[in-house]
Write a protein that holds these residues in place. Structure first.
Motif, PDB file in Angstrom:
ATOM      1  N   ASN A 307       0.796  -1.224   0.000  1.00 60.01           N
ATOM      2  CA  ASN A 307       0.000   0.000   0.000  1.00 60.01           C
ATOM      3  C   ASN A 307       0.832   1.281   0.000  1.00 60.01           C
ATOM      4  OD1 ASN A 307       0.698  -0.770   2.725  1.00 60.01           O
ATOM      5  ND2 ASN A 307      -0.730   0.774   3.477  1.00 60.01           N
ATOM      6  N   TRP A 308       2.136   1.165  -0.290  1.00 56.86           N
ATOM      7  CA  TRP A 308       2.988   2.329  -0.516  1.00 56.86           C
ATOM      8  C   TRP A 308       3.795   2.032  -1.770  1.00 56.86           C
ATOM      9  CZ3 TRP A 308       3.564   6.609   2.965  1.00 56.86           C
ATOM     10  CH2 TRP A 308       2.804   6.505   4.138  1.00 56.86           C
ATOM     11  N   ASN A 309       3.708   2.893  -2.767  1.00 57.95           N
ATOM     12  CA  ASN A 309       4.482   2.685  -3.985  1.00 57.95           C
ATOM     13  C   ASN A 309       5.967   2.710  -3.646  1.00 57.95           C
ATOM     14  OD1 ASN A 309       2.360   2.459  -5.868  1.00 57.95           O
ATOM     15  ND2 ASN A 309       2.147   4.687  -5.963  1.00 57.95           N
ATOM     16  N   TYR A 310       6.645   1.622  -4.058  1.00 53.32           N
ATOM     17  CA  TYR A 310       8.070   1.542  -3.749  1.00 53.32           C
ATOM     18  C   TYR A 310       8.817   2.658  -4.461  1.00 53.32           C
ATOM     19  CZ  TYR A 310      12.907   0.130  -3.518  1.00 53.32           C
ATOM     20  OH  TYR A 310      14.258   0.133  -3.308  1.00 53.32           O
ATOM     21  N   MET A 311       9.627   3.347  -3.717  1.00 57.10           N
ATOM     22  CA  MET A 311      10.477   4.404  -4.260  1.00 57.10           C
ATOM     23  C   MET A 311      11.872   4.178  -3.719  1.00 57.10           C
ATOM     24  SD  MET A 311       7.915   7.657  -3.639  1.00 57.10           S
ATOM     25  CE  MET A 311       8.959   8.824  -4.492  1.00 57.10           C
ATOM     26  N   GLY A 312      12.762   3.699  -4.594  1.00 58.31           N
ATOM     27  CA  GLY A 312      14.143   3.546  -4.171  1.00 58.31           C
ATOM     28  C   GLY A 312      14.771   4.907  -3.952  1.00 58.31           C
ATOM     29  N   PHE A 313      15.903   4.927  -3.314  1.00 57.42           N
ATOM     30  CA  PHE A 313      16.572   6.201  -3.054  1.00 57.42           C
ATOM     31  C   PHE A 313      17.846   6.298  -3.872  1.00 57.42           C
ATOM     32  CE2 PHE A 313      18.256   3.139  -0.100  1.00 57.42           C
ATOM     33  CZ  PHE A 313      19.619   3.394  -0.081  1.00 57.42           C
ATOM     34  N   THR A 343      19.116   2.741  -4.999  1.00 53.24           N
ATOM     35  CA  THR A 343      18.057   1.851  -5.481  1.00 53.24           C
ATOM     36  C   THR A 343      16.970   2.595  -6.248  1.00 53.24           C
ATOM     37  OG1 THR A 343      16.926   2.072  -3.353  1.00 53.24           O
ATOM     38  CG2 THR A 343      18.416   0.197  -3.612  1.00 53.24           C
ATOM     39  N   GLY A 344      17.148   3.904  -6.440  1.00 52.94           N
ATOM     40  CA  GLY A 344      16.167   4.690  -7.177  1.00 52.94           C
ATOM     41  C   GLY A 344      16.843   5.744  -8.021  1.00 52.94           C
ATOM     42  N   THR A 345      16.206   6.119  -9.118  1.00 56.10           N
ATOM     43  CA  THR A 345      16.740   7.148 -10.012  1.00 56.10           C
ATOM     44  C   THR A 345      16.596   8.528  -9.383  1.00 56.10           C
ATOM     45  OG1 THR A 345      16.146   5.814 -11.938  1.00 56.10           O
ATOM     46  CG2 THR A 345      16.516   8.161 -12.309  1.00 56.10           C
ATOM     47  N   ASN A 346      17.650   9.329  -9.475  1.00 56.94           N
ATOM     48  CA  ASN A 346      17.554  10.690  -8.965  1.00 56.94           C
ATOM     49  C   ASN A 346      16.714  11.550  -9.909  1.00 56.94           C
ATOM     50  OD1 ASN A 346      19.873  10.536 -10.849  1.00 56.94           O
ATOM     51  ND2 ASN A 346      19.960  12.748 -10.465  1.00 56.94           N
ATOM     52  N   THR A 347      16.075  12.541  -9.364  1.00 56.96           N
ATOM     53  CA  THR A 347      15.280  13.478 -10.168  1.00 56.96           C
ATOM     54  C   THR A 347      15.952  14.843 -10.266  1.00 56.96           C
ATOM     55  OG1 THR A 347      14.001  14.120  -8.222  1.00 56.96           O
ATOM     56  CG2 THR A 347      13.122  12.331  -9.588  1.00 56.96           C
ATOM     57  N   ASP A 348      16.996  15.047  -9.484  1.00 57.52           N
ATOM     58  CA  ASP A 348      17.669  16.341  -9.482  1.00 57.52           C
ATOM     59  C   ASP A 348      19.050  16.178  -8.870  1.00 57.52           C
ATOM     60  OD1 ASP A 348      17.058  15.977  -6.816  1.00 57.52           O
ATOM     61  OD2 ASP A 348      15.470  17.468  -6.774  1.00 57.52           O
ATOM     62  N   GLY A 349      19.695  17.284  -8.604  1.00 54.07           N
ATOM     63  CA  GLY A 349      21.022  17.275  -8.009  1.00 54.07           C
ATOM     64  C   GLY A 349      21.899  18.343  -8.636  1.00 54.07           C
ATOM     65  N   THR A 350      22.814  18.889  -7.850  1.00 52.16           N
ATOM     66  CA  THR A 350      23.729  19.918  -8.312  1.00 52.16           C
ATOM     67  C   THR A 350      25.167  19.465  -8.081  1.00 52.16           C
ATOM     68  OG1 THR A 350      22.133  21.676  -7.813  1.00 52.16           O
ATOM     69  CG2 THR A 350      24.449  22.319  -8.043  1.00 52.16           C
ATOM     70  N   LEU A 351      25.995  19.587  -9.114  1.00 50.47           N
ATOM     71  CA  LEU A 351      27.410  19.241  -9.021  1.00 50.47           C
ATOM     72  C   LEU A 351      28.242  20.517  -9.132  1.00 50.47           C
ATOM     73  CD1 LEU A 351      29.771  17.130  -9.129  1.00 50.47           C
ATOM     74  CD2 LEU A 351      29.546  17.250 -11.612  1.00 50.47           C
ATOM     75  N   THR A 352      29.122  20.745  -8.184  1.00 50.14           N
ATOM     76  CA  THR A 352      29.975  21.926  -8.182  1.00 50.14           C
ATOM     77  C   THR A 352      31.432  21.491  -8.160  1.00 50.14           C
ATOM     78  OG1 THR A 352      28.306  23.191  -6.972  1.00 50.14           O
ATOM     79  CG2 THR A 352      30.544  24.077  -7.013  1.00 50.14           C
ATOM     80  N   VAL A 353      32.213  21.962  -9.133  1.00 48.58           N
ATOM     81  CA  VAL A 353      33.645  21.660  -9.228  1.00 48.58           C
ATOM     82  C   VAL A 353      34.427  22.947  -8.978  1.00 48.58           C
ATOM     83  CG1 VAL A 353      35.518  20.946 -10.758  1.00 48.58           C
ATOM     84  CG2 VAL A 353      33.348  19.691 -10.761  1.00 48.58           C
ATOM     85  N   THR A 354      35.422  22.859  -8.104  1.00 52.85           N
ATOM     86  CA  THR A 354      36.248  24.020  -7.751  1.00 52.85           C
ATOM     87  C   THR A 354      37.708  23.711  -8.063  1.00 52.85           C
ATOM     88  OG1 THR A 354      34.703  24.587  -5.972  1.00 52.85           O
ATOM     89  CG2 THR A 354      36.886  25.603  -5.904  1.00 52.85           C
TER      90      THR A 354
END
Length: 488
Positions: A307-313, A343-354
């Motif tokens: 009763n909860w849709n599985y959402m991997g992280f 275990t789940g696809t990311n939907t966002d995220g920020t990568l910073t290189v210095t």
């Protein structure tokens, strides 16, 4: 519907007076904590939760779950008064497992999960506000091995109920699982809000509902505000004003040799305002992860919840590679990879290189934004997670970013190119979100060498040699001229 949990009031009396109801009669309660009906209690989130355990009689309400919950100290309520809130339930989080096609209300006494024989506590002697798990013994219902469990996150007014259904047979078994509640608010039950933003529960849309006991303007509030969650994917559910018996039915098919689970949660709050401020933690599995309400469960256990849709992280990890020795004035190509080991696809995220001082950005990766000459920022796209259960198995996704740098001077040690990933929704492990690559530099030395200086003696010798060569050349030319004259 208010008669469903009527017998709990008698058990509440037994709980408070130190007697137990055994086989329908009243007797002296044993001193062992797990041996008496309703004898186990847990203090969590400022509330004391009373748990029905070791049920030894049949009734429509004698099931593993809560008989009541009360505040441990006065709290400021919605209308500003200070009250020691009590009587949160007249029985809640009870489970029944029925054959399909049977009217659930007709046989609850025969198909309830009762934790017969007691429960196991983890830790064995939980203290107030410590995370605790209460697990009942295995019972056979409708051919399934059934286990009930309650989990209390540390310091939260939250309880999570899971019913585990394991099929030991060689054929699939389909049952109807019912989760029943009596909130104790009777006809004064008032819905404050739902997960869709209104105050009307809608099956298939609302996963949580907040309600309280509305006893009139100016009257003291004596009951906690209650949030129930886990209803969105129910086969049938009901939660309305004026009825304190919300319920959910779930049609569950357990494959041969397999395991399925049903999970519901409840939160007790001192006011509707407080409850609404944290209600979003019940939105989905990822919000439950963030809140720590399912941190004790494995990914396989989470996948089995119907009763909860599985959402991997997602679990993103950066890695830098390329030459570590940079030549001043020459561009050097670098590669940065981001791997999703979750275990789940990311939907966002920020990568910073210095980049370190003395190393400048020559070319940023495609689609990324340069931060002057000292680095760049990228918005990460979706990176698929590994799935070992797929056929064939799916490897962890990788995003590759290429860029170039140029050393303007020799970098001062220690000098490193660093990469950091931030703002990934649903990511619980951030310990591996950064990396670095140490670099050094060197100055180019030209292959053109200057002619060494000649001393005075060497110059004199060189001049003499050149003069001698000139004399010989002139003699040869004269001889050649005379020969030509003779022949003429």
């Amino acid at each position: 519907m208010t008669t469903k949990f009527a017998s709990l009031r008698m058990r509440d009396f037994a709980k408070r007076s130190g007697v137990a109801i055994l086989g329908g009669t009243v007797g002296v309660a044993p001193t062992i904590a797990n041996a008496a009906t309703g004898s186990q209690s847990i203090v969590s989130g400022g509330f004391k939760w009373f748990i029905n355990t070791n049920i030894t009689f049949l009734s429509t309400s004698s099931n593993f779950g809560f008989s009541e919950a009360s505040a441990t100290q006065p709290m400021q309520t919605e209308n500003g008064s200070s009250q020691t809130l009590n009587d949160a339930f007249d029985g809640a989080m009870g489970w029944h497992v029925h054959p399909t096609g049977v009217i659930a209300n007709s046989d609850k006494g025969l198909n309830g999960y009762q934790a017969t024989g007691g429960v196991t506590l983890s830790p064995a002697s939980p203290v107030a506000e410590q995370a605790a798990t209460v697990t009942g013994n295995v019972e056979v219902l409708q051919g399934l091995n059934v286990t009930g469990q309650l989990y209390f996150p540390a310091g939260q007014g939250v309880a999570r109920a899971i019913l585990t259904l394991q099929n030991p047979s060689a054929s699939a078994i389909t049952v109807q699982v019912t989760n029943d509640n009596n909130l104790g608010s009777d006809a004064n039950t008032k819905i404050d809000t739902t997960s869709s933003g209104d105050n009307v529960f809608q099956l298939g849309q609302d996963n949580w509902v907040i309600s309280h006991q509305d006893i009139g303007v100016g009257m003291p509030i004596t009951d906690p505000t209650i949030t129930l969650a886990g209803m969105k994917l129910a086969s049938s559910a009901d939660y309305v004003d004026g009825d304190d018996n919300p319920y959910q039915y779930f049609n569950v098919t357990v494959p041969a040799g397999g395991t399925k689970r049903v999970m519901t949660l409840v939160r007790l709050s001192r006011s509707a305002t407080v409850a609404q401020a944290v209600a979003s933690t019940f939105n989905d599995l990822n919000s439950l992860r963030q809140a720590g309400y399912v941190s004790d469960l494995s990914e396989d256990e989470l996948r089995s919840i119907v009763n909860w849709n599985y959402m991997g992280f997602p679990d993103l990890t950066p890695a830098l590679s390329g030459p570590t020795s940079l030549t001043v004035g020459q561009a050097t190509n670098m590669t940065l990879t981001v791997t999703n080991g979750g275990t789940g696809t990311n939907t966002d995220g920020t990568l910073t290189v210095t980049l370190p001082t003395g190393v400048n950005l020559t070319t940023p990766p495609a689609g990324c934004i340069a931060n002057g000459t000292q680095g760049f920022t990228c918005t990460l796209g979706a990176i698929a997670a590994a799935d070992a259960s797929a056929t064939p198995p799916v490897a962890a996704g990788v995003q590759t970013l290429n860029f170039a740098v140029t050393a303007s001077t020799v970098p001062v040690a220690p000098a490193s190119i660093s990469a950091v990933i931030t703002a990934v929704t649903g990511e619980s492990n951030t310990a591996n979100n950064s990396t670095s690559l140490s670099v050094t530099g060197a100055v180019v030395v030209s292959n053109t060498q200057p002619v060494p200086g000649l001393g005075t003696v060497a110059l004199a010798g060189l001049s003499g040699a050149l003069a001698l060569m000139g004399t010989r050349r002139r003699r040869k030319d004269l001889k050649d001229t005379k020969g030509e004259n003779v022949h003429q």
